[in-house]
Motif scaffolding. Structure first.
Motif, PDB file in Angstrom:
ATOM      1  N   GLN A   1       0.838  -1.200   0.000  1.00 18.02           N
ATOM      2  CA  GLN A   1       0.000   0.000   0.000  1.00 18.02           C
ATOM      3  C   GLN A   1       0.876   1.254   0.000  1.00 18.02           C
ATOM      4  O   GLN A   1       1.938   1.279   0.613  1.00 18.02           O
ATOM      5  N   PHE A   2       0.419   2.299  -0.675  1.00 19.47           N
ATOM      6  CA  PHE A   2       1.129   3.575  -0.697  1.00 19.47           C
ATOM      7  C   PHE A   2       1.215   4.148   0.708  1.00 19.47           C
ATOM      8  O   PHE A   2       0.255   4.091   1.469  1.00 19.47           O
ATOM      9  N   SER A   3       2.350   4.704   1.044  1.00 18.15           N
ATOM     10  CA  SER A   3       2.542   5.319   2.353  1.00 18.15           C
ATOM     11  C   SER A   3       2.497   6.838   2.239  1.00 18.15           C
ATOM     12  O   SER A   3       3.289   7.432   1.502  1.00 18.15           O
ATOM     13  N   PRO A   4       1.595   7.497   2.988  1.00 16.80           N
ATOM     14  CA  PRO A   4       1.545   8.952   2.979  1.00 16.80           C
ATOM     15  C   PRO A   4       2.876   9.575   3.389  1.00 16.80           C
ATOM     16  O   PRO A   4       3.167  10.714   3.052  1.00 16.80           O
ATOM     17  N   LYS A   5       3.695   8.828   4.097  1.00 11.81           N
ATOM     18  CA  LYS A   5       5.010   9.329   4.506  1.00 11.81           C
ATOM     19  C   LYS A   5       5.832   9.714   3.277  1.00 11.81           C
ATOM     20  O   LYS A   5       6.649  10.640   3.336  1.00 11.81           O
ATOM     21  N   ASP A   6       5.602   9.049   2.166  1.00 11.30           N
ATOM     22  CA  ASP A   6       6.328   9.387   0.940  1.00 11.30           C
ATOM     23  C   ASP A   6       6.030  10.812   0.491  1.00 11.30           C
ATOM     24  O   ASP A   6       6.915  11.521   0.027  1.00 11.30           O
ATOM     25  N   PHE A   7       4.766  11.255   0.628  1.00  9.75           N
ATOM     26  CA  PHE A   7       4.419  12.642   0.312  1.00  9.75           C
ATOM     27  C   PHE A   7       5.178  13.598   1.230  1.00  9.75           C
ATOM     28  O   PHE A   7       5.662  14.637   0.803  1.00  9.75           O
ATOM     29  N   PHE A   8       5.273  13.230   2.515  1.00  9.04           N
ATOM     30  CA  PHE A   8       5.982  14.085   3.457  1.00  9.04           C
ATOM     31  C   PHE A   8       7.458  14.167   3.080  1.00  9.04           C
ATOM     32  O   PHE A   8       8.048  15.245   3.093  1.00  9.04           O
ATOM     33  N   GLU A   9       8.059  13.052   2.718  1.00 12.00           N
ATOM     34  CA  GLU A   9       9.473  13.056   2.326  1.00 12.00           C
ATOM     35  C   GLU A   9       9.690  13.915   1.081  1.00 12.00           C
ATOM     36  O   GLU A   9      10.693  14.626   0.982  1.00 12.00           O
ATOM     37  N   VAL A  10       8.758  13.861   0.127  1.00  8.05           N
ATOM     38  CA  VAL A  10       8.861  14.704  -1.074  1.00  8.05           C
ATOM     39  C   VAL A  10       8.805  16.177  -0.675  1.00  8.05           C
ATOM     40  O   VAL A  10       9.605  16.987  -1.150  1.00  8.05           O
ATOM     41  N   SER A  11       7.873  16.533   0.215  1.00 11.83           N
ATOM     42  CA  SER A  11       7.763  17.940   0.624  1.00 11.83           C
ATOM     43  C   SER A  11       9.023  18.388   1.357  1.00 11.83           C
ATOM     44  O   SER A  11       9.506  19.508   1.154  1.00 11.83           O
TER      45      SER A  11
ATOM     46  N   TYR B   1      -1.075  16.663   2.105  1.00 13.21           N
ATOM     47  CA  TYR B   1      -1.607  15.333   1.808  1.00 13.21           C
ATOM     48  C   TYR B   1      -0.964  14.248   2.654  1.00 13.21           C
ATOM     49  O   TYR B   1      -1.617  13.270   3.024  1.00 13.21           O
ATOM     50  N   ALA B   2       0.294  14.404   2.998  1.00 11.42           N
ATOM     51  CA  ALA B   2       0.936  13.431   3.899  1.00 11.42           C
ATOM     52  C   ALA B   2       0.215  13.414   5.238  1.00 11.42           C
ATOM     53  O   ALA B   2      -0.150  12.350   5.758  1.00 11.42           O
ATOM     54  N   ALA B   3      -0.019  14.609   5.790  1.00 15.16           N
ATOM     55  CA  ALA B   3      -0.684  14.714   7.091  1.00 15.16           C
ATOM     56  C   ALA B   3      -2.141  14.244   7.016  1.00 15.16           C
ATOM     57  O   ALA B   3      -2.605  13.505   7.887  1.00 15.16           O
ATOM     58  N   PHE B   4      -2.851  14.665   5.968  1.00 13.89           N
ATOM     59  CA  PHE B   4      -4.261  14.283   5.834  1.00 13.89           C
ATOM     60  C   PHE B   4      -4.423  12.768   5.664  1.00 13.89           C
ATOM     61  O   PHE B   4      -5.195  12.126   6.379  1.00 13.89           O
ATOM     62  N   LEU B   5      -3.709  12.195   4.706  1.00 15.36           N
ATOM     63  CA  LEU B   5      -3.878  10.766   4.426  1.00 15.36           C
ATOM     64  C   LEU B   5      -3.523   9.899   5.617  1.00 15.36           C
ATOM     65  O   LEU B   5      -4.230   8.944   5.943  1.00 15.36           O
ATOM     66  N   LEU B   6      -2.424  10.232   6.286  1.00 17.87           N
ATOM     67  CA  LEU B   6      -2.017   9.439   7.440  1.00 17.87           C
ATOM     68  C   LEU B   6      -3.032   9.572   8.566  1.00 17.87           C
ATOM     69  O   LEU B   6      -3.462   8.569   9.136  1.00 17.87           O
ATOM     70  N   THR B   7      -3.442  10.804   8.877  1.00 19.21           N
ATOM     71  CA  THR B   7      -4.401  11.019   9.965  1.00 19.21           C
ATOM     72  C   THR B   7      -5.745  10.374   9.646  1.00 19.21           C
ATOM     73  O   THR B   7      -6.352   9.734  10.512  1.00 19.21           O
ATOM     74  N   ASN B   8      -6.202  10.507   8.423  1.00 18.87           N
ATOM     75  CA  ASN B   8      -7.478   9.914   8.014  1.00 18.87           C
ATOM     76  C   ASN B   8      -7.426   8.393   8.151  1.00 18.87           C
ATOM     77  O   ASN B   8      -8.405   7.771   8.586  1.00 18.87           O
ATOM     78  N   ASP B   9      -6.297   7.800   7.840  1.00 22.07           N
ATOM     79  CA  ASP B   9      -6.154   6.351   7.911  1.00 22.07           C
ATOM     80  C   ASP B   9      -6.013   5.850   9.346  1.00 22.07           C
ATOM     81  O   ASP B   9      -6.805   5.026   9.793  1.00 22.07           O
ATOM     82  N   ILE B  10      -5.019   6.365  10.069  1.00 22.87           N
ATOM     83  CA  ILE B  10      -4.754   5.794  11.392  1.00 22.87           C
ATOM     84  C   ILE B  10      -5.792   6.176  12.441  1.00 22.87           C
ATOM     85  O   ILE B  10      -5.927   5.486  13.447  1.00 22.87           O
ATOM     86  N   SER B  11      -6.547   7.246  12.192  1.00 22.22           N
ATOM     87  CA  SER B  11      -7.608   7.627  13.129  1.00 22.22           C
ATOM     88  C   SER B  11      -8.779   6.653  13.058  1.00 22.22           C
ATOM     89  O   SER B  11      -9.599   6.596  13.969  1.00 22.22           O
ATOM     90  N   GLY B  12      -8.847   5.912  11.942  1.00 17.76           N
ATOM     91  CA  GLY B  12      -9.943   4.971  11.753  1.00 17.76           C
ATOM     92  C   GLY B  12     -11.156   5.577  11.065  1.00 17.76           C
ATOM     93  O   GLY B  12     -12.092   4.862  10.715  1.00 17.76           O
ATOM     94  N   TYR B  13     -11.137   6.878  10.855  1.00 20.08           N
ATOM     95  CA  TYR B  13     -12.292   7.507  10.195  1.00 20.08           C
ATOM     96  C   TYR B  13     -12.357   7.130   8.718  1.00 20.08           C
ATOM     97  O   TYR B  13     -13.403   6.799   8.214  1.00 20.08           O
ATOM     98  N   ARG B  14     -11.258   7.249   8.028  1.00 22.21           N
ATOM     99  CA  ARG B  14     -11.155   6.883   6.610  1.00 22.21           C
ATOM    100  C   ARG B  14     -12.272   7.497   5.761  1.00 22.21           C
ATOM    101  O   ARG B  14     -12.931   6.814   4.978  1.00 22.21           O
TER     102      ARG B  14
END
Length: 133
Positions: A3-13, A47-60
């Motif tokens: 699965q794509f990792s939002p951390k990759d967006f953070f590393e790009v930024s 997008y790194a912050a949004f995708l990760l938070t949306n996923d790990i919070s369980g809200y999705r």
């Protein structure tokens, strides 16, 4: 394929920010593209912050209202939830400027703020929801 990792967006930024803050590297980047790189960095940080938070919070949350829904739900809660929601919403507003406002002229300082804010959101979310990236 994993699965794509939002951390990759953070590393790009972060990479965009690091490249643009070094004067020698700035000289290598044609000046007309600097604004595009800064805008891209701000957007990727969000997008790194949004995708990760949306996923790990369980809200999705999904769909066109996902961003508003996540920020709104988190901001209505107390403590860490509200702090994450408020910071995410501030970063989201900056991302909207970067992505849609053609008159917006972001600075390197704004990119630095976006990267730092995303880093803070990610750290708080991972700690709070006991998630490692």
């Amino acid at each position: 394929m994993s699965q794509f990792s939002p951390k990759d967006f953070f590393e790009v930024s972060k990479n965009i920010h690091d490249a643009l803050k070094t004067p020698e590297k700035l000289l290598k980047i044609h000046s007309e593209y600097i604004t595009a790189w800064i805008r891209t960095g701000i957007s990727r940080a969000y997008y790194a912050a949004f995708l990760l938070t949306n996923d790990i919070s369980g809200y999705r949350f999904g769909g066109k209202n996902a961003h508003d829904q996540l920020c709104r739900v988190l901001k209505t809660m107390r403590g860490v939830y509200a702090k994450i929601g408020s910071k995410l919403n501030s970063l989201r507003k900056r991302r909207l400027q970067a992505d849609y406002n053609l008159a917006y002229k972001p600075s390197l300082g704004e990119l630095q703020w976006a990267v730092k804010t995303a880093e803070d959101i990610i750290a708080k979310a991972c700690k709070f929801w006991q998630h490692s990236i």
